[in-house]
Design an enzyme around this catalytic site. Structure first.
Site, PDB file in Angstrom:
ATOM      1  N   LEU A 122       0.836  -1.202   0.000  1.00 60.59           N
ATOM      2  CA  LEU A 122       0.000   0.000   0.000  1.00 60.59           C
ATOM      3  C   LEU A 122       0.870   1.251   0.000  1.00 60.59           C
ATOM      4  CD1 LEU A 122      -2.908   1.278   0.515  1.00 60.59           C
ATOM      5  CD2 LEU A 122      -2.295   1.196   2.952  1.00 60.59           C
ATOM      6  N   CYS A 123       0.488   2.239  -0.794  1.00 59.36           N
ATOM      7  CA  CYS A 123       1.130   3.552  -0.739  1.00 59.36           C
ATOM      8  C   CYS A 123       0.041   4.615  -0.937  1.00 59.36           C
ATOM      9  CB  CYS A 123       2.270   3.673  -1.746  1.00 59.36           C
ATOM     10  SG  CYS A 123       1.766   3.734  -3.479  1.00 59.36           S
ATOM     11  N   HIS A 124       0.411   5.775  -1.476  1.00 61.64           N
ATOM     12  CA  HIS A 124      -0.558   6.863  -1.642  1.00 61.64           C
ATOM     13  C   HIS A 124      -1.512   6.599  -2.808  1.00 61.64           C
ATOM     14  CE1 HIS A 124      -1.295  11.482  -2.112  1.00 61.64           C
ATOM     15  NE2 HIS A 124      -2.339  10.849  -1.615  1.00 61.64           N
TER      16      HIS A 124
END
Length: 116
Positions: A73-75
């Site tokens: 998961l990231c932005h």
């Protein structure tokens, strides 16, 4: 190849993980920077949440279990896709990327997660 799932598909992915490996709690690996995690984060429900900035992954690879499912998961999903592909190349078999990242998470799963 690394599969991509949308945040709305996370529950389905967690169910598949439970069926395939009932004793291996899935990990959501948040690869954003500390200031991003402080700005917006998710509540772990049915998974373990680990924060590890993208740049630290190669040096901390030994901290990531190979025998548990991992969703990166990231932005917006770009950095997490890179980490997912890196993990796959390092021999991690059960890795997915959360497409759209925490931004899509806020839109699809939890509107209480701040958008930035």
């Amino acid at each position: 190849m690394v599969p991509h799932i949308r945040p709305a598909q996370l529950h389905e992915w967690l169910q598949r993980c439970a069926e395939q490996a009932p004793h291996a709690t899935p990990i959501v690996l948040d690869v954003r920077e500390p200031w991003e995690v402080a700005t917006a984060s998710v509540r772990p429900e049915g998974f373990e949440l680990r924060h590890m900035p993208m740049a630290s992954i190669p040096a901390r690879l030994h901290e990531i279990p190979r025998d548990r499912p991992i969703a990166c998961l990231c932005h917006h999903g770009g950095r997490s896709a890179q980490v997912a592909y890196f993990l796959h190349r390092q021999g991690y078999d059960d890795v997915v990327n959360i497409a759209g990242g925490i931004h899509a998470w806020a839109q699809e799963l939890d509107p209480g997660v701040p958008q930035y």
